[in-house]
Design a protein around this motif. Structure first.
Motif, PDB file in Angstrom:
ATOM      1  N   VAL A 110       0.875  -1.178   0.000  1.00  0.00           N
ATOM      2  CA  VAL A 110       0.000   0.000   0.000  1.00  0.00           C
ATOM      3  C   VAL A 110       0.909   1.224   0.000  1.00  0.00           C
ATOM      4  O   VAL A 110       1.904   1.271   0.746  1.00  0.00           O
ATOM      5  N   GLY A 116      -2.796   2.493   7.088  1.00  0.00           N
ATOM      6  CA  GLY A 116      -3.438   2.712   8.388  1.00  0.00           C
ATOM      7  C   GLY A 116      -4.887   3.135   8.297  1.00  0.00           C
ATOM      8  O   GLY A 116      -5.437   3.680   9.243  1.00  0.00           O
ATOM      9  N   GLY A 118      -7.191   0.831   6.781  1.00  0.00           N
ATOM     10  CA  GLY A 118      -7.948  -0.401   6.528  1.00  0.00           C
ATOM     11  C   GLY A 118      -7.836  -0.952   5.127  1.00  0.00           C
ATOM     12  O   GLY A 118      -8.412  -2.000   4.824  1.00  0.00           O
ATOM     13  N   GLY A 120      -5.167  -2.210   3.558  1.00  0.00           N
ATOM     14  CA  GLY A 120      -4.402  -3.462   3.512  1.00  0.00           C
ATOM     15  C   GLY A 120      -5.282  -4.648   3.889  1.00  0.00           C
ATOM     16  O   GLY A 120      -5.296  -5.672   3.194  1.00  0.00           O
ATOM     17  N   GLU A 121      -6.029  -4.496   4.962  1.00  0.00           N
ATOM     18  CA  GLU A 121      -6.888  -5.610   5.395  1.00  0.00           C
ATOM     19  C   GLU A 121      -7.966  -5.908   4.348  1.00  0.00           C
ATOM     20  O   GLU A 121      -8.224  -7.063   4.016  1.00  0.00           O
ATOM     21  N   ASN A 146       8.777  -6.719  10.772  1.00  0.00           N
ATOM     22  CA  ASN A 146       7.603  -6.036  10.196  1.00  0.00           C
ATOM     23  C   ASN A 146       6.355  -6.383  11.027  1.00  0.00           C
ATOM     24  O   ASN A 146       5.454  -7.082  10.592  1.00  0.00           O
ATOM     25  N   ARG A 151       0.972  -8.556  12.282  1.00  0.00           N
ATOM     26  CA  ARG A 151      -0.303  -8.462  13.026  1.00  0.00           C
ATOM     27  C   ARG A 151      -1.486  -8.609  12.071  1.00  0.00           C
ATOM     28  O   ARG A 151      -2.455  -9.303  12.352  1.00  0.00           O
TER      29      ARG A 151
HETATM   30  C1  LIG Z   1       1.639  -3.994   5.461  1.00  0.00           C
HETATM   31  C2  LIG Z   1       0.669  -3.066   4.720  1.00  0.00           C
HETATM   32  C3  LIG Z   1       0.324  -3.689   3.394  1.00  0.00           C
HETATM   33  C4  LIG Z   1      -0.588  -2.855   5.543  1.00  0.00           C
HETATM   34  O1  LIG Z   1      -1.455  -2.006   4.802  1.00  0.00           O
HETATM   35  P1  LIG Z   1      -2.399  -0.926   5.535  1.00  0.00           P
HETATM   36  O2  LIG Z   1      -3.321  -0.366   4.528  1.00  0.00           O
HETATM   37  O3  LIG Z   1      -1.566   0.012   6.301  1.00  0.00           O
HETATM   38  O4  LIG Z   1      -3.193  -1.925   6.525  1.00  0.00           O
HETATM   39  P2  LIG Z   1      -4.461  -1.595   7.426  1.00  0.00           P
HETATM   40  O5  LIG Z   1      -4.749  -0.132   7.372  1.00  0.00           O
HETATM   41  O6  LIG Z   1      -5.544  -2.541   7.073  1.00  0.00           O
HETATM   42  O7  LIG Z   1      -3.932  -1.998   8.862  1.00  0.00           O
HETATM   43  C5  LIG Z   1      -2.819  -1.308   9.431  1.00  0.00           C
HETATM   44  C6  LIG Z   1      -3.196  -0.738  10.805  1.00  0.00           C
HETATM   45  O8  LIG Z   1      -4.162   0.285  10.652  1.00  0.00           O
HETATM   46  C7  LIG Z   1      -5.273   0.016  11.517  1.00  0.00           C
HETATM   47  N1  LIG Z   1      -6.505   0.500  10.863  1.00  0.00           N
HETATM   48  C8  LIG Z   1      -7.178  -0.120   9.899  1.00  0.00           C
HETATM   49  N2  LIG Z   1      -8.275   0.601   9.562  1.00  0.00           N
HETATM   50  C9  LIG Z   1      -8.253   1.689  10.321  1.00  0.00           C
HETATM   51  C10 LIG Z   1      -9.093   2.792  10.427  1.00  0.00           C
HETATM   52  N3  LIG Z   1     -10.192   2.928   9.664  1.00  0.00           N
HETATM   53  N4  LIG Z   1      -8.766   3.731  11.323  1.00  0.00           N
HETATM   54  C11 LIG Z   1      -7.665   3.607  12.088  1.00  0.00           C
HETATM   55  N5  LIG Z   1      -6.805   2.569  12.027  1.00  0.00           N
HETATM   56  C12 LIG Z   1      -7.104   1.626  11.150  1.00  0.00           C
HETATM   57  C13 LIG Z   1      -5.272  -1.478  11.648  1.00  0.00           C
HETATM   58  O9  LIG Z   1      -5.937  -1.894  12.823  1.00  0.00           O
HETATM   59  C14 LIG Z   1      -3.810  -1.754  11.732  1.00  0.00           C
HETATM   60  O10 LIG Z   1      -3.383  -1.452  13.039  1.00  0.00           O
HETATM   61  P3  LIG Z   1      -2.245  -2.268  13.778  1.00  0.00           P
HETATM   62  O11 LIG Z   1      -0.981  -1.979  13.000  1.00  0.00           O
HETATM   63  O12 LIG Z   1      -2.233  -1.691  15.129  1.00  0.00           O
HETATM   64  O13 LIG Z   1      -2.632  -3.708  13.716  1.00  0.00           O
HETATM   65  C15 LIG Z   1       1.324  -1.653   4.495  1.00  0.00           C
HETATM   66  O14 LIG Z   1       1.738  -1.163   5.748  1.00  0.00           O
HETATM   67  C16 LIG Z   1       2.514  -1.671   3.559  1.00  0.00           C
HETATM   68  O15 LIG Z   1       2.329  -1.656   2.339  1.00  0.00           O
HETATM   69  N6  LIG Z   1       3.732  -1.658   4.111  1.00  0.00           N
HETATM   70  C17 LIG Z   1       4.942  -1.578   3.344  1.00  0.00           C
HETATM   71  C18 LIG Z   1       5.142  -2.817   2.529  1.00  0.00           C
HETATM   72  C19 LIG Z   1       5.052  -4.067   3.360  1.00  0.00           C
HETATM   73  O16 LIG Z   1       5.557  -4.155   4.475  1.00  0.00           O
HETATM   74  N7  LIG Z   1       4.382  -5.073   2.772  1.00  0.00           N
HETATM   75  C20 LIG Z   1       4.242  -6.358   3.399  1.00  0.00           C
HETATM   76  C21 LIG Z   1       5.303  -7.258   2.932  1.00  0.00           C
HETATM   77  S1  LIG Z   1       5.162  -8.874   3.654  1.00  0.00           S
END
Ligand SMILES: CC(C)(COP(=O)(O)OP(=O)(O)OC[C@H]1O[C@@H](n2cnc3c(N)ncnc32)[C@H](O)[C@@H]1OP(=O)(O)O)[C@@H](O)C(=O)NCCC(=O)NCCS
Length: 196
Positions: A110, A116, A118, A120-121, A146, A151
């Protein structure tokens, strides 16, 4: 956000389009800047930033695999732009049928400006729904450091089944990767996030 936006979904999940190339390239090439600020960035990178030609080749191969229905791709779009992507494909034989075609390998990214919220989920859930009936296991590799990504994967049912010690050499530091696995028969979508 305006009043009329209230209640609107914060992003759109959709199929890959040929026109997604520039946005995907921007997100991917941005990682070479991000890693300078965050040496624990959880993506394995080539030592040199890829060229335009490398990127075109990679994207064209992915697009071909999608057209052949060999790889699952879900795009997360915000404000008309592809800012997130998840793929589940087979790691070997370029996605062609083989004795390991029942195992899917997942990758997700992402754009840093949209993490952050939602996305990614949501991308993972949609891709895993599409993987049901198609793969017996889905696996991924994640850096041990990571924590955020781990998580997310654990919330969706992935379990660590192995550790590759020192798999990634970043600068003069060796980082471990964990192999995580999900048996698709066990997969259930997570409960909807509480709005409270
Ligand atoms: C890992 C990755 C894909 C996650 O994507 P994301 O869009 O940030 O994921 P989400 O938003 O669904 O979840 C991340 C956090 O945000 C929180 N969140 C989700 N929706 C939310 C909302 N509406 N409001 C506030 N927080 C929220 C989640 O609970 C989660 O919290 P946590 O870290 O305490 O568990 C992203 O961080 C990324 O691309 N990182 C760099 C590349 C990477 O590491 N890729 C994975 C390789 S294995």
């Amino acid at each position: 956000m305006t009043d009329s936006d209230a209640g609107a979904p914060p992003f759109v999940l959709r199929d890959l389009r040929w026109e997604d190339f520039p946005a995907r390239k921007e997100t991917w090439l941005g990682l070479w800047d991000e890693v300078k600020e965050n040496p624990e960035l959880g993506m394995t990178l080539a030592l040199e930033r890829p060229s335009e030609v490398d990127e075109v080749g990679w994207f064209a191969r992915l697009y071909e695999q999608v057209l052949r229905k060999e790889t699952i791709v879900v795009i997360g779009e915000i404000d008309g732009k592809a800012v997130g992507m998840v793929t589940i494909g087979t790691a070997r034989f370029g996605g062609r049928p083989s004795e390991t075609s029942h195992v899917g390998t997942l990758g997700i990214l992402v754009d840093r400006r949209y993490r952050g919220r939602g996305l990614g989920e949501a991308l993972m859930v949609r891709a895993l729904e599409l993987a049901r009936g198609r793969f017996v296991w889905v696996r991924l590799l994640v850096f041990s450091v990571n924590v955020r990504a781990k998580r997310l994967y654990e919330r969706l049912g992935f379990r660590t089944v192995g550790r590759l010690e020192g798999e990634v050499k970043r600068g003069d530091r060796y980082l471990d990767e964990e192999l995580m696995s999900l048996r698709m028969a066990d997969w259930r979508p997570p409960a909807p996030r509480s709005s409270a």
